[in-house]
Design a protein around this motif. Structure first.
Motif, PDB file in Angstrom:
ATOM      1  N   LEU A  48       0.907  -1.361  -0.066  1.00 52.56           N
ATOM      2  CA  LEU A  48      -0.017  -0.059  -0.064  1.00 52.56           C
ATOM      3  C   LEU A  48       0.919   1.317  -0.166  1.00 52.56           C
ATOM      4  O   LEU A  48       1.831   1.337   0.695  1.00 52.56           O
ATOM      5  CB  LEU A  48      -0.871   0.277   1.371  1.00 52.56           C
ATOM      6  CG  LEU A  48      -2.199  -0.772   1.190  1.00 52.56           C
ATOM      7  CD1 LEU A  48      -1.840  -2.218   1.662  1.00 52.56           C
ATOM      8  CD2 LEU A  48      -3.221  -0.276   2.312  1.00 52.56           C
ATOM      9  N   PHE A  49       0.359   2.260  -0.789  1.00 53.06           N
ATOM     10  CA  PHE A  49       0.734   3.627  -0.686  1.00 53.06           C
ATOM     11  C   PHE A  49      -0.099   4.417  -0.133  1.00 53.06           C
ATOM     12  O   PHE A  49      -1.029   4.434  -0.693  1.00 53.06           O
ATOM     13  CB  PHE A  49       1.493   4.113  -2.009  1.00 53.06           C
ATOM     14  CG  PHE A  49       2.767   3.570  -2.236  1.00 53.06           C
ATOM     15  CD1 PHE A  49       4.049   4.024  -1.877  1.00 53.06           C
ATOM     16  CD2 PHE A  49       2.826   2.128  -3.194  1.00 53.06           C
ATOM     17  CE1 PHE A  49       5.221   3.529  -2.537  1.00 53.06           C
ATOM     18  CE2 PHE A  49       3.918   1.665  -3.440  1.00 53.06           C
ATOM     19  CZ  PHE A  49       5.195   2.334  -2.906  1.00 53.06           C
ATOM     20  N   PHE A  67      -3.924  -8.409   4.891  1.00 49.58           N
ATOM     21  CA  PHE A  67      -5.718  -8.242   5.120  1.00 49.58           C
ATOM     22  C   PHE A  67      -6.437  -9.440   4.842  1.00 49.58           C
ATOM     23  O   PHE A  67      -5.694 -10.076   3.824  1.00 49.58           O
ATOM     24  CB  PHE A  67      -5.950  -7.006   4.127  1.00 49.58           C
ATOM     25  CG  PHE A  67      -5.570  -5.678   4.512  1.00 49.58           C
ATOM     26  CD1 PHE A  67      -6.489  -4.767   5.507  1.00 49.58           C
ATOM     27  CD2 PHE A  67      -4.438  -5.156   4.049  1.00 49.58           C
ATOM     28  CE1 PHE A  67      -5.829  -3.665   5.690  1.00 49.58           C
ATOM     29  CE2 PHE A  67      -3.840  -4.001   4.322  1.00 49.58           C
ATOM     30  CZ  PHE A  67      -4.545  -3.185   5.159  1.00 49.58           C
ATOM     31  N   ASP A  68      -7.470  -9.794   5.409  1.00 49.80           N
ATOM     32  CA  ASP A  68      -8.197 -10.920   5.005  1.00 49.80           C
ATOM     33  C   ASP A  68      -8.812 -11.117   3.393  1.00 49.80           C
ATOM     34  O   ASP A  68      -8.914 -12.158   2.873  1.00 49.80           O
ATOM     35  CB  ASP A  68      -9.550 -10.897   5.950  1.00 49.80           C
ATOM     36  CG  ASP A  68     -10.406  -9.974   6.137  1.00 49.80           C
ATOM     37  OD1 ASP A  68     -10.342  -8.924   5.296  1.00 49.80           O
ATOM     38  OD2 ASP A  68     -11.317  -9.963   6.896  1.00 49.80           O
ATOM     39  N   CYS A  69      -8.929  -9.572   2.728  1.00 48.39           N
ATOM     40  CA  CYS A  69      -9.263  -9.688   1.417  1.00 48.39           C
ATOM     41  C   CYS A  69      -9.076  -8.358   1.049  1.00 48.39           C
ATOM     42  O   CYS A  69      -8.964  -7.310   1.747  1.00 48.39           O
ATOM     43  CB  CYS A  69     -10.756  -9.896   1.188  1.00 48.39           C
ATOM     44  SG  CYS A  69     -11.969  -8.932   1.825  1.00 48.39           S
ATOM     45  N   GLU A  79      -4.476  -7.431   9.282  1.00 50.98           N
ATOM     46  CA  GLU A  79      -4.171  -8.662  10.503  1.00 50.98           C
ATOM     47  C   GLU A  79      -2.796  -8.522  11.011  1.00 50.98           C
ATOM     48  O   GLU A  79      -2.384  -8.687  11.924  1.00 50.98           O
ATOM     49  CB  GLU A  79      -4.618  -9.751   9.682  1.00 50.98           C
ATOM     50  CG  GLU A  79      -6.209 -10.012   9.614  1.00 50.98           C
ATOM     51  CD  GLU A  79      -6.450 -11.295   9.168  1.00 50.98           C
ATOM     52  OE1 GLU A  79      -5.825 -12.268   9.112  1.00 50.98           O
ATOM     53  OE2 GLU A  79      -7.643 -11.123   8.152  1.00 50.98           O
ATOM     54  N   GLN A  80      -1.810  -8.029  10.022  1.00 52.61           N
ATOM     55  CA  GLN A  80      -0.588  -7.902  10.198  1.00 52.61           C
ATOM     56  C   GLN A  80       0.450  -6.783   9.478  1.00 52.61           C
ATOM     57  O   GLN A  80       0.003  -6.932   8.328  1.00 52.61           O
ATOM     58  CB  GLN A  80       0.351  -9.341   9.978  1.00 52.61           C
ATOM     59  CG  GLN A  80       1.614  -9.369  10.418  1.00 52.61           C
ATOM     60  CD  GLN A  80       2.396 -10.701  10.231  1.00 52.61           C
ATOM     61  OE1 GLN A  80       1.595 -11.681   9.751  1.00 52.61           O
ATOM     62  NE2 GLN A  80       3.407 -10.764  10.778  1.00 52.61           N
ATOM     63  N   VAL A  81       1.106  -5.890  10.143  1.00 53.02           N
ATOM     64  CA  VAL A  81       1.895  -5.129   9.283  1.00 53.02           C
ATOM     65  C   VAL A  81       3.386  -5.747   9.447  1.00 53.02           C
ATOM     66  O   VAL A  81       3.888  -5.953  10.214  1.00 53.02           O
ATOM     67  CB  VAL A  81       1.891  -3.756   9.742  1.00 53.02           C
ATOM     68  CG1 VAL A  81       2.885  -3.144   9.123  1.00 53.02           C
ATOM     69  CG2 VAL A  81       0.537  -3.253   9.756  1.00 53.02           C
TER      70      VAL A  81
END
Length: 105
Positions: A48-49, A67-69, A79-81
């Motif tokens: 992502l930007f 992400f989940d979707c 969910e996690q970075v």
């Protein structure tokens, strides 16, 4: 003399050519007015930007997150970075490009 600052419009054009999709975010995950572009790089892992407009400086956040979707980006927290970088000038962008090249090996 070349500016050390980035041209956000040029970066947005580049992202569109690299098949990033602009996210219309309605949740509270990103600041109001932020332009968010995402691309799936592995299953449910997204690059992502986030381009924030401030009065004095352009600030771009680069994020690799799970992400989940795709549709949950901007609605839910990731969910996690896995990676986060604040890009405030061209040198920061150069370091990020080097990271991406290394991650493909």
């Amino acid at each position: 003399m070349k500016s050390k600052y980035m041209d956000a419009q040029k970066i947005i054009t580049t992202l569109k050519h690299k098949e990033f999709i602009k996210i219309v975010h309605k949740g509270n995950c990103f600041e109001d007015g932020a332009a968010v572009y995402a691309k799936e790089i592995k299953e449910n892992i997204f690059l992502l930007f986030i381009i924030l407009k401030d009065i004095d400086i352009e600030n771009i956040q680069a994020l690799i997150a799970h992400f989940d979707c795709f549709n949950s980006i901007g609605l839910k927290e990731p969910e996690q970075v896995m990676f986060h970088l604040s890009i405030k000038d061209k040198n920061d962008l150069h370091y990020f490009e080097q990271y991406l090249k290394a991650s493909h090996n």
